[in-house]
Design a protein around this motif. Structure first.
Motif, PDB file in Angstrom:
ATOM      1  N   THR A 253       0.899  -1.477  -0.091  1.00  0.00           N
ATOM      2  CA  THR A 253      -0.103  -0.113   0.004  1.00  0.00           C
ATOM      3  C   THR A 253       0.744   1.109   0.063  1.00  0.00           C
ATOM      4  N   ALA A 254       1.937   1.206   0.922  1.00  0.00           N
ATOM      5  CA  ALA A 254       2.645   2.476   0.798  1.00  0.00           C
ATOM      6  C   ALA A 254       3.547   2.705  -0.401  1.00  0.00           C
ATOM      7  N   ALA A 255       3.890   1.628  -1.027  1.00  0.00           N
ATOM      8  CA  ALA A 255       4.796   1.700  -2.400  1.00  0.00           C
ATOM      9  C   ALA A 255       3.609   2.360  -3.238  1.00  0.00           C
ATOM     10  N   ALA A 256       2.388   2.083  -3.399  1.00  0.00           N
ATOM     11  CA  ALA A 256       1.429   2.605  -4.398  1.00  0.00           C
ATOM     12  C   ALA A 256       1.290   4.191  -4.063  1.00  0.00           C
ATOM     13  N   VAL A 257       1.212   4.434  -2.526  1.00  0.00           N
ATOM     14  CA  VAL A 257       1.183   5.960  -2.219  1.00  0.00           C
ATOM     15  C   VAL A 257       2.313   6.624  -2.755  1.00  0.00           C
ATOM     16  N   ALA A 258       3.573   6.015  -2.374  1.00  0.00           N
ATOM     17  CA  ALA A 258       4.856   6.869  -2.519  1.00  0.00           C
ATOM     18  C   ALA A 258       4.882   7.025  -4.147  1.00  0.00           C
ATOM     19  N   ALA A 259       4.569   6.041  -5.022  1.00  0.00           N
ATOM     20  CA  ALA A 259       4.607   6.057  -6.379  1.00  0.00           C
ATOM     21  C   ALA A 259       3.735   7.227  -6.951  1.00  0.00           C
ATOM     22  N   SER A 260       2.664   7.802  -6.025  1.00  0.00           N
ATOM     23  CA  SER A 260       1.804   8.770  -6.494  1.00  0.00           C
ATOM     24  C   SER A 260       2.383  10.493  -6.176  1.00  0.00           C
TER      25      SER A 260
END
Length: 473
Positions: A134-141
Motif C-alpha cells: 500500500t505504501a509503495a502505491a502511495v509513494a509512487a503517486s
C-alpha cells in the motif's frame, strides 16, 4: 505501482541500544542480538524484505565497527547485502539521504526506497508486506510515506502522527507530527485517533532528495558528495569521509518529514515494536500462564508478570512481581518492570565508574572469530580465543605485554618472527615482548586456545598491526 518496479530495502543498522544494557553494548548492540526470536533483530528485518518479486537485494548502512556482523549475519540467511559504511555518526538524516542518493545512482531516480531500522520487531510479517505494498502505491503517486502504528495504550516513548485527508491509493496525508508527549497528552492523542510514528519510511529516491534540497541543502550536498566519493575495500563500500563528516547531524524527521507537504502515513497493524527498552522485549515475547517471560536458564516460583533473562548462569526467583532481571556473565540488572526507560540514565552514570562493563562484553567478536575474558588481574589477562576455519589474526606486535598460547582444540599456524610453525592440541608457545607474530587457523574446525597475557599494560590498544587481511591496519 508498476508491476516491474521493485523496492530497494535500506536497512539502518548503526545504533547502539543502550536501554537494553547489559545485553546490548557498544561492542555488540541490540540489532545483532537474538532477543525475540531465533534470529537477531537485524536478521528478522532482512527476512521481512526478502521476497524477490517485491524487493531488490538490501542495502545496509552501518559503521566500520559493525561491518562484519552485518555481512556475516546476512550471509547466514543466504542474503547478498550491499554493506555501506558511514565514516562518522550523523543521525538518520544524512544516512537516509545518502542511501537515497546511492539508490538513485544505482537504480534510477524513480526507484522506490524502503528505509527500515534494523532493530525493530514485527509479529506479523505478512501484514507488514501488505502495508508496504500500500505504501509503495502511495509513494509512487508522489508522497513520502511513514508507517503509523495504532497505539495499544498511551505511551510517552513514541512520537505521534495526526491523520489528515484520506488518499486515493490508501493511507492518509499527515496533518502533523508531534514529539513524545507526557502521559496526559498521550492519553488524549490515543482518544483522538493519532498513530505512533514508527520511524520507517518509503519514498521515491528523487523526491526525498528534492525535498531535502529545499529544506536542508547542505545535508543533501554532503550526502550526494559522500556517495560520489565512495570507496571499496574487501567488499564493503565506505562513504566519502570528508563530505559525510560535513553533513549536519539531524534526524530525517526533523530535517524533512516534519516540513514537507508530501508526508503521508499508512497505518500498519503488524505487531510492531521498536524494542526500545526491556519492557518492549517482554511485550512482544510469549508469556506463561502467570504472565512471566523467561529466556535462558531461568526458574521461577510464585512469580507474576516479570521478565527474566540469563545468557549463562541459572537465575532462580521467588515471589517476583512486575520485576525485570537481565543477567550476563559480568553484570546483572534488576529493576521494577516499569522503570526500563531509566536504563539509559543508569548506563550514562556507569560509564564513568565501569566503562568496560558498559561498552564491552566478556566475549568480543572479531572478523576472524571471538575472544573471551576468563580472568583478569593487575598484571595478567587470561582469554579463550576461538579462530574460525580459515581465520587469520593480523600480523602484530605489543610494546607492553608478552603472551603464552596453549592450544586446546584444533590446529594453530603460528608466525613468530621469521618462523612459521604448527601447534596441535596440548602444545604451547611463548611470544616475548615486542615479537612480531600472527595466529591463523588452517584447519576445518574452529581453533580454540587459551592465551595468558602478562605485562605492565594489557589494554587492547597495545596492538601494532603490521599486516591485516581485514584492512584494519
Amino acid at each position: 505501482m508498476a508491476a516491474d518496479l521493485k523496492i530497494v530495502p535500506v536497512i539502518l543498522a548503526g545504533g547502539t541500544g543502550t536501554r537494553l544494557w547489559p545485553l546490548s553494548r557498544q561492542s555488540l548492540p541490540k540489532q545483532f542480538l537474538s532477543l525475540v526470536s531465533d534470529h537477531t533483530l537485524y536478521q528478522d528485518t532482512l527476512r521481512r524484505v526478502a521476497a524477490p518479486d517485491l524487493f531488490h537485494p538490501p542495502v545496509v548502512l552501518t559503521n566500520a565497527d559493525f561491518r562484519f556482523f552485518a555481512r556475516r549475519q546476512a550471509a547466514e540467511l543466504g542474503i547478498d547485502a550491499t554493506v555501506v559504511l558511514e565514516p562518522v555518526a550523523r543521525d538518520s538524516g544524512p544516512a537516509v539521504l545518502a542511501a537515497a542518493a546511492y539508490v538513485r545512482e544505482r537504480y534510477g531516480k524513480d526507484a522506490l526506497v524502503l528505509a527500515l531500522a534494523a532493530d525493530h520487531a514485527v509479529k506479523d510479517p505478512d501484514a507488514f508486506v501488505a502495508s508496504v505494498r500500500t505504501a509503495a502505491a502511495v509513494a509512487a503517486s508522489g508522497q513520502i510515506v511513514t508507517f503509523g502504528i495504532k497505539p495499544s495504550a498511551p505511551s510517552t516513548a513514541y512520537g505521534y502522527i495526526k491523520l489528515g485527508d484520506k488518499l486515493a491509493e490508501g493511507g492518509y496525508q499527515v496533518a502533523r507530527f508531534v514529539e513524545k508527549p507526557d502521559v496526559e497528552t498521550a492519553t488524549r492523542y490515543v482518544a483522538d485517533g493519532y498513530l505512533w510514528n514508527s520511524g520507517n519510511f518509503l519514498f521515491r529516491a528523487e523526491l526525498l532528495l528534492s525535498e531535502g534540497t529545499a529544506f536542508v541543502p547542505k545535508m543533501v550536498e554532503a550526502a550526494t558528495q559522500a556517495v560520489a566519493g565512495i570507496s571499496e575495500d574487501i567488499g564493503f563500500l565506505t562513504l566519502g569521509a570528508e563530505a559525510f563528516t560535513a553533513a549536519p547531524s539531524q534526524s530525517i524527521d526533523f530535517a524533512i518529514m516534519e516540513r514537507t507537504k508530501h508526508a503521508a502515513v499508512v497505518e500498519g497493524d503488524f505487531g510492531w515494536s521498536d524494542i526500545g527498552a526491556w519492557n518492549s522485549v517482554r511485550e512482544v515475547s510469549p508469556a506463561d500462564a502467570d504472565g512471566n517471560v523467561t529466556r535462558g536458564p531461568v526458574a521461577l516460583m510464585d512469580s507474576h508478570n516479570s521478565y527474566v533473562y540469563s545468557d549463562s548462569t541459572l537465575v532462580a526467583g521467588i515471589g517476583l512481581e512486575n520485576v525485570a532481571v537481565v543477567a550476563t556473565d559480568d553484570a546483572i540488572l534488576v529493576m521494577p518492570a516499569d522503570r526500563s526507560q531509566d536504563v539509559k540514565a543508569l548506563v550514562t552514570a556507569l560509564r564513568a565508574s565501569h566503562p568496560r562493563v558498559v561498552d564491552e562484553h566478556l566475549r568480543m567478536h572479531r572478523p576472524w572469530g571471538t575472544y573471551e575474558t576468563i580472568c583478569r588481574g593487575e598484571r595478567f589477562h587470561v582469554k579463550k580465543i576461538v579462530v574460525n576455519p580459515g581465520g587469520k589474526l593480523s600480523l602484530q606486535k605489543h610494546h607492553h605485554r608478552a603472551e603464552h598460547w596453549v592450544v586446546v582444540k584444533g590446529t594453530a599456524e603460528v608466525t613468530l618472527g621469521n618462523d612459521v610453525f604448527t601447534l596441535n592440541e596440548n602444545e604451547s608457545t611463548y611470544l616475548p615482548f615486542g615479537s612480531i607474530h600472527r595466529l591463523a587457523n588452517p584447519g576445518r574446525i574452529p581453533l580454540e586456545l587459551i592465551e595468558v597475557q602478562t605485562g605492565s599494560y594489557l589494554g587492547e590498544d597495545d596492538i601494532v598491526r603490521i599486516e591485516d587481511v581485514y584492512s584494519r591496519v
